[in-house]
Structure formats: structure tokens, C-alpha cells
Motif scaffolding. Sequence first.
Motif, short mmCIF file in Angstrom:
data_model
loop_
_atom_site.label_atom_id
_atom_site.label_comp_id
_atom_site.label_asym_id
_atom_site.label_seq_id
_atom_site.Cartn_x
_atom_site.Cartn_y
_atom_site.Cartn_z
N VAL A 100 -3.78 3.64 -0.24
CA VAL A 100 -2.51 3.34 0.42
C VAL A 100 -2.66 3.78 1.87
CG1 VAL A 100 -0.04 3.82 0.48
CG2 VAL A 100 -1.22 3.68 -1.73
N ALA A 101 -2.40 2.86 2.80
CA ALA A 101 -2.58 3.16 4.23
C ALA A 101 -1.33 2.82 5.01
CB ALA A 101 -3.77 2.36 4.78
N VAL A 102 -1.01 3.66 5.99
CA VAL A 102 0.13 3.40 6.86
C VAL A 102 -0.27 2.29 7.84
CG1 VAL A 102 1.40 4.40 8.80
CG2 VAL A 102 1.21 5.64 6.64
N ILE A 122 0.63 -9.01 4.09
CA ILE A 122 -0.07 -9.18 2.81
C ILE A 122 -1.10 -10.31 2.95
CG2 ILE A 122 0.21 -9.74 0.36
CD1 ILE A 122 1.85 -7.40 0.64
N PHE A 142 3.93 1.61 4.03
CA PHE A 142 2.79 2.00 3.21
C PHE A 142 2.19 0.78 2.52
CE2 PHE A 142 5.78 5.49 3.49
CZ PHE A 142 4.96 6.49 3.97
N ILE A 200 -0.86 -1.30 0.43
CA ILE A 200 -1.96 -1.10 -0.51
C ILE A 200 -3.11 -1.97 -0.04
CG2 ILE A 200 -2.70 -1.29 -2.92
CD1 ILE A 200 0.28 -1.04 -3.71
N VAL A 218 -3.05 -6.00 -0.12
CA VAL A 218 -2.67 -6.68 -1.36
C VAL A 218 -1.28 -6.32 -1.86
CG1 VAL A 218 -5.06 -6.97 -2.16
CG2 VAL A 218 -3.77 -4.91 -2.80
N GLY A 219 -0.62 -5.36 -1.23
CA GLY A 219 0.71 -4.98 -1.70
C GLY A 219 1.29 -3.90 -0.81
N PHE A 220 2.42 -3.36 -1.26
CA PHE A 220 3.03 -2.25 -0.50
C PHE A 220 3.78 -1.33 -1.45
CE2 PHE A 220 6.11 -5.75 -0.37
CZ PHE A 220 7.25 -5.11 -0.82
N VAL A 221 4.16 -0.17 -0.93
CA VAL A 221 4.84 0.84 -1.72
C VAL A 221 6.17 1.19 -1.05
CG1 VAL A 221 4.67 3.18 -2.65
CG2 VAL A 221 2.60 1.84 -2.31
N VAL A 222 7.20 1.34 -1.86
CA VAL A 222 8.49 1.79 -1.35
C VAL A 222 8.74 3.20 -1.86
CG1 VAL A 222 10.98 1.37 -1.30
CG2 VAL A 222 9.39 -0.57 -1.33
#
Lengths: 89, 89, 89, 89, 89
Positions: E40-42, E49, E24, E26, E7-11
Amino acid sequence: MLIGKVVGFVVSTRKCEELVGNKFMIVEPLKTMNTEKRIVAVDKVGAGIGELVLVAQGSAARVGTSNDRAPIDAAIVGIVDAGQNLDLE
Amino acid sequence: MLIGKVVGFVVSTRKCEELVGNKFMIVEPLKTMNTEKRIVAVDKVGAGIGELVLVAQGSAARVGTSNDRAPIDAAIVGIVDAGQNLDLE
Amino acid sequence: MLIGKVVGFVVSTRKCEELVGNKFMIVEPLKTMNTEKRIVAVDKVGAGIGELVLVAQGSAARVGTSNDRAPIDAAIVGIVDAGQNLDLE
Amino acid sequence: MLIGKVVGFVVSTRKCEELVGNKFMIVEPLKTMNTEKRIVAVDKVGAGIGELVLVAQGSAARVGTSNDRAPIDAAIVGIVDAGQNLDLE
Amino acid sequence: MLIGKVVGFVVSTRKCEELVGNKFMIVEPLKTMNTEKRIVAVDKVGAGIGELVLVAQGSAARVGTSNDRAPIDAAIVGIVDAGQNLDLE
């Protein structure tokens, strides 16, 4: 890790040989912690009943110690002296 | 670790080869414990139905034993004789 | 470990190379178990849909098998034939 | 991993020798995260109070660092700069 | 493992050196899964997405990959194409 209070202890005479010599304390986590209820943790720092402690769970409980061959999944690794925003309850 | 009562057992004929010879007990944790409901744990100390036991979870279940190559994630590692503030229910 | 029923399976064509050849079953734990909802477990014993099984979680899923280099965190390690106080629901 | 905000810290003078030199931060996970309440994590990236961070739990907290022999089960491994659908609350 | 949707990602610019080069994501688990909220998964398989994925947690996230020295506790290890009784929600 979690912050909790030592509220009791467990006595086990018949146990795995590798556990001999350890003290099993009952720790009640602070209400703000993710681990919500009590766990039994091996004491590595000489914690007493009523003290606020830092507990490591999982394989962390066995590293850096003489307990690396003991079936332990939680350990008291520090006494909490102070902090910011501990939200003690 | 958690404190719980042995309430039953499981029989499994078709299982991973490394599990042969183990006894699989059903343990009900005390209501005060963080692990809230039942788990199946391999018995390492000769625990019987109705006894109060100490259970280690995760990789701890495989250390210090002849089970280090068995797919086991929980083990009964001690019989609880006594304690302070056990809050038995 | 937990006791659960195999209720489905997952098909994944694009996956980590080390996972090739594994069967991913969806297991629904018994209501009395601490793991409350479904998990996906690799089948090591030839379990079929509807069968009652024993599941190991965490690093236990990778020991004693040819899967020790596969990114697996749950495995069906036995078929449950019988037991005492299983509380099937 | 989880995303959370650093909300405090813990001071422990009497602790396992391998923990000396570490900073223990209290992290409050975002409400959308599976880890629901606070954990104590060792800081590996110089995070400050109020910053949004990425936390790894379990044995992950000890790999790839000088902490591989410290009894640590959670670590701050990154500062979150941005993202999509972070659902900050 | 669990089944979830990306559903998303992290920077994260400031992070542990061993994490450089990873994405990373979500992941929101299906409602039927035991892991109830986001993690949060690699990403190891090039997931986008909105895709349905298989996630391994714990030390499993680091085996069989070039990430065995990275502080990672969750990884997307497969894209879910189909299945029986997935109970998508």
C-alpha cells in the motif's frame, strides 16, 4: 517487531569501538513470523538463553538508548511473558 | 546483525566520491541466518577472506564511524571469535 | 550493497519535483546476491546498459549527494571493475 | 504499508522503558501482501482483535507520534473500512 | 524503487492524524521486481487505477514532501511513461 527465542550468543573481541559492552544474542523467530530465520540482536533487557523475546529491527534498535551511535540493526527490547494467539512452536 | 563468512571482494574505480578509501567485501551469511544470500559490506575492522564476521545492515552501517556521509547500507562491524549455538555450516 | 547488471531504464515524465534530473536504471542483481530480483536505482556514476554496478539501498541512496531531499531508495554508487569470487552469472 | 488482520497480542512486563504504555498487537498480513507472515506492531489507533488494519514499518512507525524515542519498527496507523480490490482472504 | 501497477485503494476513516488527506493505493509490482507482492503506497503524483508507477519504500517515502511527519513507508513518486526492458507482465 518479531517474537523469537534466544538460542545462543556471539563473542567478538575485535569489533567497532561503539559496540564495546554490548551482548550479541542469536534469536530464532517463531515460525509464524515474517522474519523467518535467525538474526543477531543486541540485548537491552537482560534476556537469557531460552527466553521468548520481542526484537526491534532497523533504526529502531538505536533509539531511546545509549546505543544511538553504535552500528546496531536489531535489539531485544522486551521479554515476552504472555499473550493471545502467540502460536508458539 | 547477521553472521557470515567473507568470501571475496569488489574493486570499483569509478564510484561516488564518499566511498573512496573503503574496502568492499563479499559476505556469505550462515545458512541459519535470515539474510539468505550474499551482500557486499564495507569493512570497518580489518576482516580477511575466510573470516567469520558480524555484519550490520541499513542505516546502522553509517553510524558511529567516519562513514556517516557515504552511501553504504552494510558494514562488517566485528570479527566473530566464538559463541554458543552458532551452527556454522 | 549488491552487485548487479544494468539491464534497462525507466522514463517518468510526471513525477515528484525532487526527482527531476535523475536517471532511473533497472538493475538485475547477480544470482548469488540476497536481493534476488530487479530494482530501479538512480544512477550516480554514469552507468550504462550492460555494466556491472554496486547498488546501495535504503536511506544510503540519499546520503553524500545532492539527492538528500529526493524520494529515492536505491542508487548506483559504483561501477564494478574487478574482484575476487564475484561469481558472475 | 500493508493491510492485515489483528490476530492476537503480546504482553511484556520487562521491556525498554520507552515502550511502557504501548500495546503490542500481532498482525497477520493479507495473503496478497508482500510482507508474508506475522509481525508485531504497536497500536496507535485503538484496533481490536479481528479488525483489518493498515501497518507502517520501519522508521515510519516512529514519526508523527509521541513514540519517536521508542524502539518500535512497526505500527498500526489506520483501521481499514473499505477499499477497491482489497482481495480479502 | 520498484515498478508496479495500481490495482486498488484503501479507505481508512479512523487513522493517525498525520495521514489525513492522503490517498492509499494498492500497488502490484511487476513480476520481475524484487518486491514480489502487493504493498500500500501513498499517492504523490495523482496516479489512477491501472497506471504503471514508480514506488519508493522506506524513509524515502517521507522526504521532499509535506509528508515528512506522516507514518508512511511507501509512496508513488512517478508515473512510468516508457522505458527499455521493462518486462511488463
